[in-house]
Design a protein around this motif. Structure first.
Motif, PDB file in Angstrom:
ATOM      1  N   LYS A  94      -0.749  -3.178  -4.468  1.00 55.96           N
ATOM      2  CA  LYS A  94      -1.730  -3.393  -5.537  1.00 55.96           C
ATOM      3  C   LYS A  94      -2.696  -2.211  -5.626  1.00 55.96           C
ATOM      4  O   LYS A  94      -3.185  -1.877  -6.695  1.00 55.96           O
ATOM      5  CB  LYS A  94      -2.443  -4.737  -5.383  1.00 55.96           C
ATOM      6  N   GLU A  95      -2.950  -1.539  -4.487  1.00 59.11           N
ATOM      7  CA  GLU A  95      -3.864  -0.400  -4.510  1.00 59.11           C
ATOM      8  C   GLU A  95      -3.267   0.747  -5.332  1.00 59.11           C
ATOM      9  O   GLU A  95      -3.959   1.357  -6.142  1.00 59.11           O
ATOM     10  CB  GLU A  95      -4.153   0.098  -3.083  1.00 59.11           C
ATOM     11  N   THR A 142      10.589   5.355  -7.228  1.00 59.95           N
ATOM     12  CA  THR A 142       9.306   5.824  -6.703  1.00 59.95           C
ATOM     13  C   THR A 142       8.748   6.938  -7.568  1.00 59.95           C
ATOM     14  O   THR A 142       9.355   8.006  -7.671  1.00 59.95           O
ATOM     15  CB  THR A 142       9.471   6.350  -5.264  1.00 59.95           C
ATOM     16  N   MET A 180      -1.203   8.967  -0.496  1.00 55.84           N
ATOM     17  CA  MET A 180       0.212   9.374  -0.404  1.00 55.84           C
ATOM     18  C   MET A 180       1.047   8.425   0.427  1.00 55.84           C
ATOM     19  O   MET A 180       2.265   8.435   0.357  1.00 55.84           O
ATOM     20  CB  MET A 180       0.314  10.748   0.265  1.00 55.84           C
ATOM     21  N   GLU A 181       0.381   7.648   1.276  1.00 57.33           N
ATOM     22  CA  GLU A 181       1.089   6.748   2.201  1.00 57.33           C
ATOM     23  C   GLU A 181       1.183   5.326   1.673  1.00 57.33           C
ATOM     24  O   GLU A 181       1.802   4.472   2.300  1.00 57.33           O
ATOM     25  CB  GLU A 181       0.357   6.729   3.547  1.00 57.33           C
ATOM     26  N   LEU A 182       0.552   5.076   0.529  1.00 56.46           N
ATOM     27  CA  LEU A 182       0.620   3.735  -0.069  1.00 56.46           C
ATOM     28  C   LEU A 182       2.000   3.478  -0.639  1.00 56.46           C
ATOM     29  O   LEU A 182       2.618   4.364  -1.232  1.00 56.46           O
ATOM     30  CB  LEU A 182      -0.384   3.621  -1.228  1.00 56.46           C
ATOM     31  N   SER A 183       2.461   2.254  -0.494  1.00 55.21           N
ATOM     32  CA  SER A 183       3.678   1.859  -1.201  1.00 55.21           C
ATOM     33  C   SER A 183       3.419   1.907  -2.705  1.00 55.21           C
ATOM     34  O   SER A 183       2.342   1.545  -3.165  1.00 55.21           O
ATOM     35  CB  SER A 183       4.075   0.442  -0.802  1.00 55.21           C
ATOM     36  N   HIS A 184       4.426   2.360  -3.465  1.00 55.45           N
ATOM     37  CA  HIS A 184       4.251   2.365  -4.916  1.00 55.45           C
ATOM     38  C   HIS A 184       4.284   0.940  -5.477  1.00 55.45           C
ATOM     39  O   HIS A 184       4.041   0.738  -6.653  1.00 55.45           O
ATOM     40  CB  HIS A 184       5.293   3.254  -5.591  1.00 55.45           C
ATOM     41  N   ARG A 185       4.614  -0.048  -4.623  1.00 46.48           N
ATOM     42  CA  ARG A 185       4.580  -1.456  -5.065  1.00 46.48           C
ATOM     43  C   ARG A 185       3.298  -2.154  -4.595  1.00 46.48           C
ATOM     44  O   ARG A 185       3.170  -3.362  -4.766  1.00 46.48           O
ATOM     45  CB  ARG A 185       5.786  -2.224  -4.517  1.00 46.48           C
TER      46      ARG A 185
END
Lengths: 358, 358
Positions: free
Chosen positions: A44-45, A235, A37-42
């Motif tokens: 690579k993960e 997002t 939930m804390e990953l940027s939507h940009r």
């Protein structure tokens, strides 16, 4: 605490293995030191999650290259408007088959956009069956159907053969059975029955239709926006799409859609047999030939018994059996993640309840 | 695995305590025997979550009874369209202050609906400051501002005093500081910065404005639909709203918005001090009087150093420091859940990096 037997109509049961995996990696997704939930939507993960969800859906549903897969928000209810806003042009007529109040709502939203026509309806018989006598209007833009009807418990067993673009709201039976996607111009589905948690909507659209979206449409309501950006214009609901990817992996592990379809048919047969052999104590709402494998709807002799049934079921951990508020009675929703054991537990309860009454 | 120092611009850091609680109850929410994701949105257990999220937001932001709190989907980008669709009538003009490409996008969507006017802009100076010389058009429907600008790192320190309805996109600084909600006609915010995960959008709207929504609007795009149904017209994004409720509880435990505001000011001061005392090595993008307490934007002497900086930062677990793709450079997003320790770790890294270069 024992896990509940979850017959909710949606949001509904999720596979235990999926929940356990989500729990395990909730604080640290793939050694990133953060939650998914804390990953940027940009990042690579996250991008790999997003791509995997699309790839798995394509594989499992055998979606041809002629069709795009899009991830949206707003549920099927927003699709009721987006479909005509993108695909119903002046001079054309949106054709609808009315099979319960959801298809009715879909047509009502289309009426705000352009001309509509009822191509078939079972309204006069309380939507207890799927009407097959389809009569298209002049200049039809498309024919819209609801493949499975959660409220009344009916399901299209065979899809209509029409020469016009076929659009289906598959919110409540997508991925529950093998279908030929190439026959559909557009399929949409809220995730919260067979695909994952609420908060993401899947749209499968034949690519040539993307050109129909007018540039004057709000950007977020034009299918082209999602197609051109891989559903990353803004997002996306990242956690819901992550959960979708886990559910799709689970379906694959189960042997794919054909294996799931077989299991779903068994589950439905167990419940309908119990109803049919109850000597009229339980009455199926839908006509036999239109019965849904996803939502088994039935009534008891009277309201008092219905209440008693629901209360005792709940005590035994059988949750979510009340019928939709608009029709009453009972409903067991047995989506993909509901296993045979749950259906057997329900049938056992139904049999015992009936014998205790008589 | 050590937790990353998360400076993502959104989706972004969530409080560790919130993630731990979500993890703990992910399989069995309040002894229901199911995940919160599996609850029916019509169940009393989910309803309590939904109500609690609204109640806590009302309490923390001191939202007056004159205003409704709504939960939607589609992010701020869908609000760019919903605001004018509901509130911009024929003969009226939507007034916009342009402070970065998000406000620009908001105005572009309004142009599809009706007349617009640029009431102020800092575009000619790369949006490096908040313009205060507001000139309204004739018959203004509203004045739209973006309270915090994530890309350029500016923030309205004082809101404009205007006689027209004030609308604010507060996606990136809602709940980060004490504001007087009664001064706003409408506030909207995607959750993924200060409120929770992506997938839910909060709208706070003065109730008298609900009457402006035309019945011909798509049902899902009419604010009245959400007001009349407590945002339960269709299935809401239940898990995202649950996470929102946990984040709001956490804010309360921190001492509420005033305590959070104080901490945010300290965090920002730590970073800006490092920039200002770097003898020009780090250059703040925003003018001092318009500096954001949420997004600290800065550049290094050249692109090569910037790349080196980002790569070494990442190695040290300092994640998400690349500037927005449209402007480049660096950006540290320090929303509510980013703690002082993270800011101190970043400053230590920045100082060491600079000294190693010189």
């Amino acid at each position: 605490m024992k896990r509940a037997y979850n017959f909710n109509a949606g949001p509904s049961a999720l596979p235990l293995a999926v929940l356990e995996r989500a729990q395990k990696e909730l604080l640290n997704f793939q050694q990133t030191g953060m939650s998914v939930m804390e990953l940027s939507h940009r990042s690579k993960e996250y991008d790999a999650v997003h791509e995997r969800a699309e790839m798995l859906l394509r594989k499992l549903m055998n979606i041809p290259d002629t069709h795009d897969v899009l991830f949206l928000q707003g549920g099927a209810s927003l699709q009721f408007s987006m479909v005509p806003m993108n695909l119903l042009k002046e001079g054309e007529v949106g054709n609808y088959v009315l099979t319960d109040s959801w298809s009715d709502k879909a047509m009502k939203e289309a009426k705000k956009v352009g001309a509509t026509h009822v191509a078939a309806s079972s309204k006069e018989e309380q939507y207890t069956y799927i009407p097959t006598n389809i009569e298209l209007s002049e200049r039809p833009a498309y024919l819209h159907i609801t493949s499975n009807n959660t409220i009344v418990g009916t399901q299209w067993r065979e899809f209509p053969n029409v020469s016009v673009d076929l659009i289906a709201d598959m919110s409540s039976d997508i991925l529950s059975r093998d279908i030929d996607v190439s026959r559909f111009a557009l399929i949409y589905a809220g995730a919260q029955k067979n695909l994952g948690p609420s908060g993401v909507t899947v749209v499968i659209i034949r690519k040539d239709l993307l050109a129909k979206g007018d540039d004057r449409l709000p950007t977020m309501l034009n299918y082209r926006t999602y197609s051109e950006s891989r559903s990353l214009y803004n997002t996306p609901p990242t956690f819901a799409i992550y959960m979708l990817s886990l559910v799709l992996e689970w379906v694959e592990e189960q042997g794919g859609v054909q294996a799931i379809e077989k299991k779903n048919a068994e589950k439905a047969a167990i419940l309908y047999r119990c109803i049919d052999e109850s000597e009229g104590f339980y009455k199926g709402h839908a006509k036999k030939e239109s019965r849904s494998h996803m939502n088994v709807t039935f009534t008891l002799p009277n309201e008092e018994l219905t209440k008693k049934f629901l209360a005792e079921a709940k005590e035994k951990g059988l949750i979510g059996l009340a019928g939709h508020r608009s029709v009453g009675g009972c409903r067991a929703s047995i989506y993909n993640a509901v296993d045979i054991e749950a259906c057997e537990a329900l049938v056992q309860f139904m049999d015992t309840f009936r014998k205790n009454i008589f």
